[in-house]
Write an enzyme that holds these catalytic residues in place. Structure first.
Site, short mmCIF file in Angstrom:
data_model
loop_
_atom_site.label_atom_id
_atom_site.label_comp_id
_atom_site.label_asym_id
_atom_site.label_seq_id
_atom_site.Cartn_x
_atom_site.Cartn_y
_atom_site.Cartn_z
N GLN A 284 -1.29 -27.65 -4.31
CA GLN A 284 -0.15 -28.50 -4.01
C GLN A 284 -0.56 -29.97 -4.08
OE1 GLN A 284 3.02 -27.76 -3.50
NE2 GLN A 284 2.82 -25.52 -3.54
N TYR A 313 1.75 -14.44 -6.93
CA TYR A 313 1.54 -15.77 -7.51
C TYR A 313 0.75 -16.61 -6.50
CZ TYR A 313 5.66 -14.03 -10.09
OH TYR A 313 6.55 -13.27 -10.80
N GLU A 337 -2.80 -13.22 -8.74
CA GLU A 337 -2.66 -14.49 -9.45
C GLU A 337 -3.02 -14.27 -10.91
OE1 GLU A 337 -2.34 -18.11 -11.01
OE2 GLU A 337 -1.57 -17.56 -9.04
N ASP A 404 5.34 -17.16 -4.37
CA ASP A 404 5.33 -18.58 -4.70
C ASP A 404 5.20 -18.71 -6.21
OD1 ASP A 404 5.18 -21.32 -4.71
OD2 ASP A 404 3.15 -21.44 -3.91
N CYS A 431 9.87 -24.16 -6.17
CA CYS A 431 9.84 -25.56 -6.55
C CYS A 431 10.96 -25.92 -7.51
CB CYS A 431 8.48 -25.92 -7.16
SG CYS A 431 8.06 -24.98 -8.65
#
Length: 475
Positions: A284, A313, A337, A404, A431
């Site tokens: 982030q 994720y 991931e 995410d 996001c």
């Protein structure tokens, strides 16, 4: 409306997803306008006016009738559309909401989230976009990561929106003081085509990563290495590089990663959590984002000792590590991931947590390959950390699923697998408001109830916004 071949005078309408406000010409043509505010009368320069297109695009060049909320001074001059128009250039991208004060920016983002959730998910959202604790009054100084592209002559820069013409950078006020002190835009990088800088919020040593051009001559690379190593050694900066022809990253100075830390207030274990993040790995970018999102995920997940968690994720393991601490050694966390670089970081970061399984692979493929529902295993069955080699461990049936996904959202196959696994709670971190609305709509149609959505202004002076949604099963 006053019209010329490339300029129009328009009254601006509502904000739209993607950083635009919507206007219409007298003929009814839709124009998506950047750098304006709803209600303003502006003069714009058309940047895309294909007669066959269903809409046009434009940048504001002059404000004839401003509305409350427009700033007197843009925080980043090179991204100011009005200054750029007077200099006959395009504004740099990356601060497309900088013309508005922070209160107005957050109201615009609130409107977009509410519209997307209502239209795509059938959810009536009346929340607010919350600032990050300790945010600066003008929304600057928050970026701990910075990307610069490099021209063939070695000059770094950034692109205007939807442009292929690289513009020079003289400052970056959205970046942290640590990055601005380094001023990586003031250097030259012959032989490179990109530069990435990371300066951890906790004060750990920064890192500069150079992406080398495929056609870079060996002597050019050697000269660049010598120059950057000397520059970095005087400043305590690490330098790494990678060529498209090479499999591994070269270490030119210092260490080949940065270290991120996080202290969670009220945690039973006072020891800060730590993560290794590679130069091109994901983390982030707002200095306060990891703590803000970790607390929101913990609050929404309601984790209990002994719970089983899927972290999909999972990146470098931010939420994985937080969840692992919350569920304790009697619980387990299964993290997936897809990025080879970031999943390698996750495997390293979680290697000392025996109740965490870290898997590299496409999330949808992993869930389908490993079994559609998972099993109720604990301990050794979910206690290995893997990088995608050999057989993939079967995930335990989850009590909580954390997602995410990237900006495009979660794959529909992933949402179907999560639904079949029947956790008690889903926490979705997004996001992109449109992807959030679409995916929450898919989950609602499968019987999930949206308990709440929190939104956070993790990207001040841009149109981007982060949201955390919590869902429980209707049944």
């Amino acid at each position: 409306m006053t019209e010329s071949p490339d300029h129009l005078e328009l009254r601006l309408g509502a904000v739209a997803h993607g950083g635009h406000v919507v206007a219409r010409t007298d003929e009814g043509r839709v124009v998506f306008v950047r750098h304006g505010l709803p209600g303003e009368l502006v003069r714009v320069r058309l940047t895309d006016r294909d007669p066959a297109a269903s809409f046009w695009r434009a940048d504001v060049t002059d404000v004839l009738e401003p509305v409350p909320g427009r700033r007197e001074v843009h925080p980043w001059e090179q991204a100011d559309a009005l200054v750029a128009a007077r200099a006959d250039r395009s504004p740099l991208g990356g601060a497309e909401f900088g013309h508005a004060d922070l209160t107005t920016q957050r109201e615009l983002k609130r409107h977009v989230i509410a519209e997307q959730l209502g239209h795509l998910a059938g959810h009536d959202w009346d929340g607010e976009v919350q600032p990050v604790a300790g945010e600066s009054p003008d929304g600057t100084g928050w970026r701990t990561r910075l990307h610069l592209d490099v021209a063939p002559d070695g000059t770094p820069g950034m692109y205007p929106h939807r442009s292929t013409e690289l513009g020079p950078v003289t400052d970056m006020p959205l970046a942290t003081d640590a990055i601005r002190a380094l001023a990586p835009w003031s250097l030259e990088y012959p032989g490179a085509d990109r530069v990435d800088v990371a300066a951890p919020a906790g004060g750990a040593a920064p890192l500069l990563h150079v992406g080398l051009r495929p056609d870079a001559a060996p002597e050019q690379v050697t000269a660049l290495r010598d120059r950057l190593s000397a520059w970095a050694g005087d400043r305590g900066v690490s330098v790494t590089a990678r060529s498209p022809h090479e499999r591994d990253t070269q270490l030119w100075e210092g260490t080949d990663h940065v270290q991120e830390t996080l202290e969670l207030p009220g945690a039973t274990d006072p020891e800060p959590l730590r993560w290794r993040v590679s130069p091109t790995g994901f983390w982030q970018i707002h200095r306060g984002a990891p703590g803000t999102l970790a607390r929101a995920v913990l609050d929404g997940a309601g984790l209990r000792p002994g719970d089983s968690v899927w972290d999909l994720y999972s990146g470098a393991g931010l939420f994985t590590a937080v969840a692992a601490r919350a569920v304790g050694p009697t619980g387990c966390v299964f993290a997936v991931e897809g990025s080879p670089v970031t999943s390698a970081d996750a495997a390293h970061n979680l290697a000392r947590a025996p109740h965490v399984t870290s898997v590299r692979g496409d999330v949808a493929r992993v869930l389908v390959t490993c079994g559609r529902g998972g099993h109720r295993g604990r301990g050794a069955a979910a206690a290995s950390s893997r990088r995608g080699r050999g057989s993939t461990p079967r995930p335990p049936r989850p009590d909580v699923v954390v997602l995410d996904p990237p900006r495009a959202g979660a794959a529909k196959e992933v949402l179907a697998a999560v639904d079949r696994a029947a956790p008690r709670t889903i926490v979705y971190v997004a996001c992109d408001p449109a992807a959030l609305g679409r995916d929450l709509g898919r989950l609602r149609r499968r019987g999930w109830r949206i308990e709440g959505v929190e939104a956070f202004d993790l990207y001040p002076n841009t149109h981007h916004v982060e949201a955390v949604a919590v869902l429980n099963c209707e049944g």
